[in-house]
Scaffold this active site. Sequence first.
Site, mmCIF file in Angstrom:
data_model
loop_
_atom_site.group_PDB
_atom_site.id
_atom_site.type_symbol
_atom_site.label_atom_id
_atom_site.label_comp_id
_atom_site.label_asym_id
_atom_site.label_seq_id
_atom_site.Cartn_x
_atom_site.Cartn_y
_atom_site.Cartn_z
ATOM 1 C CE1 TYR A 1 65.223 53.880 13.017
ATOM 2 C CE2 TYR A 1 67.222 55.024 13.707
ATOM 3 C CZ TYR A 1 66.454 53.863 13.636
ATOM 4 O OH TYR A 1 66.933 52.713 14.195
ATOM 5 C CD GLU B 1 70.909 55.847 14.782
ATOM 6 O OE1 GLU B 1 70.286 56.000 13.729
ATOM 7 O OE2 GLU B 1 70.573 55.025 15.668
ATOM 8 C CG ASP C 1 66.043 51.028 22.932
ATOM 9 O OD1 ASP C 1 66.292 50.824 21.733
ATOM 10 O OD2 ASP C 1 66.179 52.138 23.491
#
Lengths: 410, 263
Positions: B175, B49, B60
């Site tokens: 994911y 990734e 994040d």
Amino acid sequence: MANDLFNSFMTGPDENGRFGDFGGRFVSETLMPLILELEAQYEHAKTDQSFWDEMNFLWTHYVGRPSPLYHAERLSEHLGGAKVYMKRDELNHTGAHKINNVLGQIILARRMGKTRIIAETGAGQHGVATATVCAKFGLKCVVYMGAHDVERQAPNVFRMRLLGAEVVPVTSGRGTLKDAMNDALRDWVTNVHDTFYCIGTVAGPHPYPAMVRDFQAIIGKETKEQMMAAEGRLPDTIIAAIGGGSNAMGLFYPFLDDKDVSIIGVEAGGKGVNAKMEHCASLTGGRPGVLHGNRTYLLQDDDGQILEGFSISAGLDYPGIGPEHSWLHEIGRAKYVAITDAEALEAFKLCCEMEGIIPALEPSHALAHVMKIAPELPKDHIICMNMCGRGDKDIFTVAKALGVEMNLGA
Amino acid sequence: MTRIDAKFADLASRGQKAFVTYVMAGDPDYDTSLEIVRGLPAAGVDVIELGVPFTDPMADGATIQLAGQRALEGGMTLQRTLDLARAFRESDDTTPIVLMGYYNPIYSRGVDRFLQDAKAAGIDGLIVVDLPPEEDAELCIPAQKAGLNFIRLATPTTDDKRLPKVLQNTSGFVYYVSITGITGAANAVATDVGPEVARIKSQTDLPIIVGFGIKTPEGAADIARVADGAVVGSAIVEKIAKGQSPADVLSFVKSLADGAHSA
């Protein structure tokens, strides 16, 4: 016909949260179920009389609505043209329009069983309003505020702490309003079960832009009624300052289908809308992009990286703007202009001296545009600007800009 | 069939779990970053990734945000990220590369132009954090048409009613985000993750790869045991942040890969 649905500007957003191409729901999957639940709850509350009864009661007895519509006589005379009115939302409890929206969201949060409220704030007015309403209802309150803003808006930080809120200075990124919003979103995604995110402006993922607008629309609704009572007709021009754009959307929305009323939004031009981007004028100097859950005009570089805005006013210091404004700009229903820091400061001083009203730096931008256009307009032209906040919080910033030293310890 | 599909078919035939790593393109600079990325397959990485730096990475934690800032300060852009992928492809035509980031740099470039360029650079899939299924028309559907996998995040808040919508236009792999939170924060707990993976597996044949909160070889092994693979990002990026040499970073990656592959 004004209420012809096919020609109405008031039907947005669509079921996907879009105003034309703007708006939407650009959030991570973790948040998606939350905003869908919020949308369902809001849709229900919108038509629930008991919700609006509670709002109206608190607006009247806690906030002090309706706020007056005030004919600024000396200022009008001084400018020598149009008749200038001010919608006095700076007289609300907590000193700005922000509480109109906060009340709505907190009542909704209580109905949803949320016990912890988070908010982002720039100038601190939304943070203070949120801390205030949380104190009233005994809810835990956490306010994210850019470290730079914590410094330049110290009185509001102290106010929030007095009201029992936790103020978290945000140092991630560049430590500004947009970074505070990032950190609020990070908090939300981490504490999804008990936390309600109370957004302070008409931006963010659907349903926030529409919901915040609807709560702020009380400004425009009252203005219409009060203007009819005072003048027997609607104003010719309405003007409001825009950071994210909630006070402006609140004033504008009820007038969107009154085609004879011209609508002007005033962005923060900072040091001037120039190549160095020392401003916050998203519509005047930006282009469409996606940030904080919605597509809208943004200050950004060629690579789609978000730029920092610049303005003397912490409340306008945001690189984006509510998506409905982007749409109104593109279809031409509202006109958007930029006012520089220097022009806003002149308006600030004039308003103090002529009207005995110390305005916040945000509406000083709107007033500066009034000063620009009023002299050229006929005496029977009615302008109404939104005096959306009072300037107590800004006196230190203004003193600094004017080169005055204030010794608070003495 | 993309390189991602081929990789998972190969892993399945060998009964091996996948080890996926995240690094930020251009962190700490273009050349060092390329050296690290080039070393990942030999260190045991099955899928790379590649983070696209963005000023406002809302999903994040601080580690990834700072990595993005380092990259941006070094002049990294979406274009340079594609350049880096292309340079990697010169010596490796099998390891899948998934671009991971936020929508605005892609939107700013123009979706059609981006997809064309990404495909040409040897990109195999996309993870775009701020594009939920509700916004599929933006990039997901055009990407699938262009032959790129669009990998969706499923999270603990994705309930059974919503899961079909999340899986509908997903390809390559799913994911699964192990925690409600941001990257690099809380620890993933295998006993929580296992039942969630099973829940998703009952609705799809795609491999389920788990990320967020996996920091050690043991953690990677624990998670890989209950899923089809594990992703490590922040823990590796932290080593880069500390100025470790590419060789040291890669030896840490190898220990993680060994952990995941032991499952």
